[in-house]
Design a protein around this motif. Structure first.
Motif, PDB file in Angstrom:
ATOM      1  N   ASN A  54       0.737  -1.236  -0.062  1.00 12.75           N
ATOM      2  CA  ASN A  54      -0.123  -0.106   0.122  1.00 12.75           C
ATOM      3  C   ASN A  54       0.774   1.281   0.101  1.00 12.75           C
ATOM      4  OD1 ASN A  54      -2.402  -1.578   0.213  1.00 12.75           O
ATOM      5  ND2 ASN A  54      -2.133  -1.746   2.394  1.00 12.75           N
ATOM      6  N   GLY A  55       1.986   1.365  -0.851  1.00  6.08           N
ATOM      7  CA  GLY A  55       2.824   2.418  -1.042  1.00  6.08           C
ATOM      8  C   GLY A  55       3.905   2.838   0.073  1.00  6.08           C
ATOM      9  N   ASN A  56       4.030   1.805   1.162  1.00  7.09           N
ATOM     10  CA  ASN A  56       5.079   1.893   2.026  1.00  7.09           C
ATOM     11  C   ASN A  56       6.020   0.605   2.007  1.00  7.09           C
ATOM     12  OD1 ASN A  56       3.553   3.749   3.568  1.00  7.09           O
ATOM     13  ND2 ASN A  56       2.082   2.341   4.149  1.00  7.09           N
ATOM     14  N   THR A  57       7.160   0.974   1.914  1.00  8.24           N
ATOM     15  CA  THR A  57       8.332  -0.081   1.848  1.00  8.24           C
ATOM     16  C   THR A  57       8.453  -0.590   3.467  1.00  8.24           C
ATOM     17  OG1 THR A  57       9.460   1.135   0.193  1.00  8.24           O
ATOM     18  CG2 THR A  57      10.739  -0.608   1.548  1.00  8.24           C
ATOM     19  N   ALA A 160       3.393   2.526  10.143  1.00 10.25           N
ATOM     20  CA  ALA A 160       3.058   1.308   9.508  1.00 10.25           C
ATOM     21  C   ALA A 160       3.864   0.089  10.359  1.00 10.25           C
ATOM     22  CB  ALA A 160       3.031   1.109   8.135  1.00 10.25           C
ATOM     23  N   GLU A 161       3.052  -1.063  10.458  1.00 13.01           N
ATOM     24  CA  GLU A 161       3.490  -2.114  11.360  1.00 13.01           C
ATOM     25  C   GLU A 161       3.681  -3.172  10.305  1.00 13.01           C
ATOM     26  OE1 GLU A 161       3.115  -1.970  15.730  1.00 13.01           O
ATOM     27  OE2 GLU A 161       1.120  -0.997  14.936  1.00 13.01           O
ATOM     28  N   GLY A 162       4.190  -4.315  10.804  1.00 13.44           N
ATOM     29  CA  GLY A 162       4.446  -5.475  10.290  1.00 13.44           C
ATOM     30  C   GLY A 162       4.914  -6.528  11.224  1.00 13.44           C
ATOM     31  N   THR A 163       4.372  -7.748  10.932  1.00 15.63           N
ATOM     32  CA  THR A 163       4.714  -8.899  11.968  1.00 15.63           C
ATOM     33  C   THR A 163       5.271 -10.189  11.067  1.00 15.63           C
ATOM     34  OG1 THR A 163       2.758  -8.360  13.269  1.00 15.63           O
ATOM     35  CG2 THR A 163       3.952 -10.272  13.958  1.00 15.63           C
ATOM     36  N   PHE A 164       6.347 -10.584  11.536  1.00 15.71           N
ATOM     37  CA  PHE A 164       6.981 -12.104  10.996  1.00 15.71           C
ATOM     38  C   PHE A 164       6.416 -13.138  12.234  1.00 15.71           C
ATOM     39  CE2 PHE A 164       9.692  -8.655   9.405  1.00 15.71           C
ATOM     40  CZ  PHE A 164       9.774  -9.158   8.033  1.00 15.71           C
ATOM     41  N   ILE A 165       5.920 -14.202  11.538  1.00 18.99           N
ATOM     42  CA  ILE A 165       5.432 -15.219  12.399  1.00 18.99           C
ATOM     43  C   ILE A 165       5.739 -16.356  11.847  1.00 18.99           C
ATOM     44  CG2 ILE A 165       3.188 -16.140  13.160  1.00 18.99           C
ATOM     45  CD1 ILE A 165       1.640 -13.580  12.036  1.00 18.99           C
ATOM     46  N   VAL A 166       6.276 -17.271  12.915  1.00 23.21           N
ATOM     47  CA  VAL A 166       6.617 -18.527  12.392  1.00 23.21           C
ATOM     48  C   VAL A 166       5.498 -19.585  12.687  1.00 23.21           C
ATOM     49  CG1 VAL A 166       8.059 -20.530  13.032  1.00 23.21           C
ATOM     50  CG2 VAL A 166       9.173 -18.232  12.864  1.00 23.21           C
ATOM     51  N   TYR A 195       0.379  -4.050   8.196  1.00 17.05           N
ATOM     52  CA  TYR A 195      -0.601  -3.142   8.818  1.00 17.05           C
ATOM     53  C   TYR A 195      -0.249  -1.484   8.650  1.00 17.05           C
ATOM     54  CZ  TYR A 195      -1.038  -7.598  11.376  1.00 17.05           C
ATOM     55  OH  TYR A 195      -1.221  -9.132  11.691  1.00 17.05           O
ATOM     56  N   SER A 196      -0.844  -1.294   7.482  1.00 22.84           N
ATOM     57  CA  SER A 196      -0.480  -0.130   7.032  1.00 22.84           C
ATOM     58  C   SER A 196      -1.056   1.194   8.052  1.00 22.84           C
ATOM     59  CB  SER A 196      -1.137   0.371   5.680  1.00 22.84           C
ATOM     60  OG  SER A 196      -0.626  -0.417   4.661  1.00 22.84           O
ATOM     61  N   ASP A 197      -2.294   0.879   8.528  1.00 24.48           N
ATOM     62  CA  ASP A 197      -2.719   1.677   9.429  1.00 24.48           C
ATOM     63  C   ASP A 197      -2.387   1.326  11.179  1.00 24.48           C
ATOM     64  OD1 ASP A 197      -4.169   3.037   7.426  1.00 24.48           O
ATOM     65  OD2 ASP A 197      -5.631   1.918   7.549  1.00 24.48           O
ATOM     66  N   GLY A 198      -1.480   0.539  11.306  1.00 19.39           N
ATOM     67  CA  GLY A 198      -1.145   0.063  12.821  1.00 19.39           C
ATOM     68  C   GLY A 198      -1.616  -1.034  13.064  1.00 19.39           C
ATOM     69  N   ARG A 199      -1.336  -1.747  14.132  1.00 17.60           N
ATOM     70  CA  ARG A 199      -1.714  -3.136  14.460  1.00 17.60           C
ATOM     71  C   ARG A 199      -2.690  -2.994  15.687  1.00 17.60           C
ATOM     72  NH1 ARG A 199       1.859  -6.345  17.732  1.00 17.60           N
ATOM     73  NH2 ARG A 199       1.523  -8.552  17.483  1.00 17.60           N
ATOM     74  N   ASN A 200      -3.751  -3.772  15.801  1.00 16.69           N
ATOM     75  CA  ASN A 200      -4.675  -3.767  16.902  1.00 16.69           C
ATOM     76  C   ASN A 200      -4.766  -5.207  17.636  1.00 16.69           C
ATOM     77  OD1 ASN A 200      -6.381  -5.091  15.501  1.00 16.69           O
ATOM     78  ND2 ASN A 200      -7.440  -3.136  14.670  1.00 16.69           N
ATOM     79  N   GLU A 201      -5.469  -5.165  18.578  1.00 15.88           N
ATOM     80  CA  GLU A 201      -5.640  -6.395  19.431  1.00 15.88           C
ATOM     81  C   GLU A 201      -6.183  -7.757  18.552  1.00 15.88           C
ATOM     82  OE1 GLU A 201      -7.851  -8.088  23.446  1.00 15.88           O
ATOM     83  OE2 GLU A 201      -7.801  -5.798  23.044  1.00 15.88           O
ATOM     84  N   ASP A 202      -7.126  -7.209  17.612  1.00 17.63           N
ATOM     85  CA  ASP A 202      -7.696  -8.260  16.959  1.00 17.63           C
ATOM     86  C   ASP A 202      -6.824  -8.622  15.806  1.00 17.63           C
ATOM     87  OD1 ASP A 202     -10.649  -8.503  17.238  1.00 17.63           O
ATOM     88  OD2 ASP A 202     -11.018  -6.681  16.404  1.00 17.63           O
ATOM     89  N   ASP A 203      -5.913  -7.865  15.449  1.00 16.68           N
ATOM     90  CA  ASP A 203      -4.808  -8.347  14.337  1.00 16.68           C
ATOM     91  C   ASP A 203      -3.937  -9.407  15.424  1.00 16.68           C
ATOM     92  OD1 ASP A 203      -5.680  -6.823  12.383  1.00 16.68           O
ATOM     93  OD2 ASP A 203      -4.693  -5.033  13.389  1.00 16.68           O
ATOM     94  N   VAL A 314     -17.683 -12.431  13.738  1.00 17.38           N
ATOM     95  CA  VAL A 314     -17.596 -10.913  12.758  1.00 17.38           C
ATOM     96  C   VAL A 314     -16.637  -9.931  13.666  1.00 17.38           C
ATOM     97  CG1 VAL A 314     -18.701  -9.279  11.731  1.00 17.38           C
ATOM     98  CG2 VAL A 314     -19.591 -11.541  11.623  1.00 17.38           C
ATOM     99  N   ARG A 315     -15.544  -9.385  13.016  1.00 13.26           N
ATOM    100  CA  ARG A 315     -14.865  -8.362  13.600  1.00 13.26           C
ATOM    101  C   ARG A 315     -14.778  -7.153  12.406  1.00 13.26           C
ATOM    102  NH1 ARG A 315     -15.917  -9.598  17.572  1.00 13.26           N
ATOM    103  NH2 ARG A 315     -14.516 -10.169  19.400  1.00 13.26           N
ATOM    104  N   GLN A 316     -15.425  -5.882  12.906  1.00 12.34           N
ATOM    105  CA  GLN A 316     -15.378  -4.738  11.870  1.00 12.34           C
ATOM    106  C   GLN A 316     -14.090  -4.294  11.673  1.00 12.34           C
ATOM    107  OE1 GLN A 316     -19.466  -4.707  10.576  1.00 12.34           O
ATOM    108  NE2 GLN A 316     -17.856  -3.103  10.107  1.00 12.34           N
ATOM    109  N   GLN A 317     -13.908  -3.825  10.501  1.00 11.75           N
ATOM    110  CA  GLN A 317     -12.402  -3.223  10.051  1.00 11.75           C
ATOM    111  C   GLN A 317     -12.821  -1.788   9.944  1.00 11.75           C
ATOM    112  OE1 GLN A 317      -9.389  -4.166   9.472  1.00 11.75           O
ATOM    113  NE2 GLN A 317      -9.698  -6.404  10.066  1.00 11.75           N
ATOM    114  N   SER A 318     -12.030  -0.906  10.681  1.00  8.35           N
ATOM    115  CA  SER A 318     -11.961   0.367  10.215  1.00  8.35           C
ATOM    116  C   SER A 318     -11.095   0.903   9.159  1.00  8.35           C
ATOM    117  CB  SER A 318     -11.347   1.088  11.649  1.00  8.35           C
ATOM    118  OG  SER A 318      -9.634   0.498  11.852  1.00  8.35           O
ATOM    119  N   SER A 319     -10.409   0.059   8.700  1.00  7.74           N
ATOM    120  CA  SER A 319      -9.934   0.216   7.370  1.00  7.74           C
ATOM    121  C   SER A 319     -10.730   0.450   6.074  1.00  7.74           C
ATOM    122  CB  SER A 319      -8.695  -0.498   7.030  1.00  7.74           C
ATOM    123  OG  SER A 319      -8.351  -0.638   5.782  1.00  7.74           O
ATOM    124  N   ALA A 320     -10.419   1.147   5.157  1.00  6.75           N
ATOM    125  CA  ALA A 320     -11.380   1.288   3.880  1.00  6.75           C
ATOM    126  C   ALA A 320     -11.041  -0.093   3.233  1.00  6.75           C
ATOM    127  CB  ALA A 320     -10.991   2.473   3.251  1.00  6.75           C
TER     128      ALA A 320
END
Length: 407
Positions: A54-57, A160-166, A195-203, A314-320
């Motif tokens: 989404n445009g972020n390296t 922006a955040e990102g997670t590496f998961i094994v 997570y372009s808009d940041g990471r939350n508890e649901d994530d 069901v979990r609503q997303q705040s992201s568009a």
């Protein structure tokens, strides 16, 4: 119109010019590039470079090498901890194949790297039978945090955040240079989610489901391009022996078939755009035609695994990017058909009125046929009733004449 996804292999210097959005870019070295709706990256001779979501390296480079190869080259000394693995000679890479919403990179070490063109920019590194090392160089301004030996979180300066998961056997950590290193056993996977808009508890909850092997797959039903248009589906497979196929994606209904070689139940995470499911207020989920119960929490959802009833959350997303995430816990597996509908209508309904629409049209057709039959009987033609009446009249007349002649 969907963005063009192409591969360009170059070995000569190509002057930069006006290229359409979504096309592969040329470089001065032999390389391959992929540009989709959400993700862009290049493959050099030994690394995935400049991975952008989404445009972020989100990271500068990723290398993979078999553990035996790294040790034989002297990149990794026997007995050292994973944090000491800071630099490896990456295996040669090739951008092997593309689908509508993903690209697969293969490595000479035997690993595969699957990049998914969805809003999370998911990247999955699979060891595919041989133990692998993976090193990731993040940007110099990024911050890294180790949450466990299964998860490392990277935060860029723009938030922006990102997670590496094994997933499976392996480990991931922050190495001595502040970057990310992982070792994957023969059945291990390294999953990256952005997570372009940041990471939350649901994530975080979803990441845990993926890490623990409870989530077998993640499905995205989305528009093919940012300009709108037709819907596309992208499936990320996490579980071994699991396949998920989206068989229908129309406005108001999403249908998929999930198959597992093992009977144990699993969770399927589904992200649906509002073009597919515009409202989840009255969302109905069925598994093989039977209604799934709505779970009240993640723990309630997990409790459905191995029980008598499948459940969904069901979990609503705040992201568009998507209207909602729908997590379906299938209680037991074989081949299961999962249907989501925003008003409980079946997959054949197109007007949102449910099965009553089909019944009423059948009744109208039956009534019309009966009306036509009545018209044919009472009209100027000889219907069956008129013909019978005429025969009776002729017989009566003939009998009367015979009696008259006798007298």
């Amino acid at each position: 119109m969907a963005l063009i996804r192409t591969v360009l292999v170059v070995s000569l210097l190509v002057a930069s010019g006006a290229l359409p959005t979504g096309t592969a870019a040329a470089t001065t070295q032999q390389s391959e590039a992929y540009a989709g709706t959400h993700i862009e990256f290049e493959t050099t001779s030994e690394a995935i470079a400049n991975y952008s979501v989404n445009g972020n390296t989100v990271f500068e480079s990723m290398k993979v090498q078999s553990q035996s190869g790294a040790e034989s080259r002297g990149d990794v000394q026997a007995g050292v901890g994973l944090s000491a693995v800071t630099s490896i000679t990456g295996a040669a890479l090739s951008l092997e194949s593309q689908t509508e919403a993903s690209a697969t990179v293969t490595a000479e070490s035997g690993a595969t790297m699957e990049a998914h063109d969805n809003s999370r920019g998911i990247l999955v590194v699979r060891s595919d039978g041989e133990s692998q090392y993976v090193t990731v160089n993040v940007s110099g301004s990024a911050e890294t945090e180790s949450e466990s030996d299964q998860r490392v979180v990277v935060t860029n300066e723009n938030g922006a955040e990102g997670t590496f998961i094994v997933v499976g056997d392996g480990e991931v950590t922050i190495n001595d240079q502040g970057n990310v290193s992982a070792n994957l056993e023969s059945n291990g996977k390294l999953v990256f989610r952005s997570y372009s808009d940041g990471r939350n508890e649901d994530d975080e909850q979803k990441e845990q489901l993926i890490s623990e092997g409870k989530a077998a797959a993640e499905v995205y039903v989305m528009q093919k391009s940012e300009q709108g248009g037709e819907l596309a589906a992208d499936v990320v497979q996490y579980g071994e022996g699991t396949t998920v196929e989206v068989t229908q994606q129309t406005e108001g209904t999403v249908q998929m078939t999930a198959d597992r070689s093992q009977q144990e139940g699993k969770i399927i995470i589904t992200s649906v755009s509002e073009q597919a499911i515009s409202s989840v207020e009255d969302l109905q989920v069925t598994v093989d035609g039977e209604a799934a119960a709505e779970a009240s929490s993640y723990s309630d959802l997990e409790g459905a695994i191995g029980s008598d009833t499948s459940k969904f959350l069901v979990r609503q997303q705040s992201s568009a990017q998507a209207s909602a995430d729908v997590l379906v816990a299938v209680n037991q597996f074989s081949t299961r058909e999962i249907t989501m509908s925003e008003d409980g209508s079946d997959s054949e309904d197109s007007d949102g009125s449910g099965s009553d629409s089909t019944d009423s049209s059948d009744e109208e057709m039956t009534a019309t046929d009966e009306d036509r039959g009545t018209t044919a009987t009472n009209g100027p033609g000889f219907g069956p009733v008129v013909a019978l009446s005429a025969l009776v009249a002729v017989a009566v007349l003939a009998l009367a004449r015979r009696r008259s002649s006798k007298h």
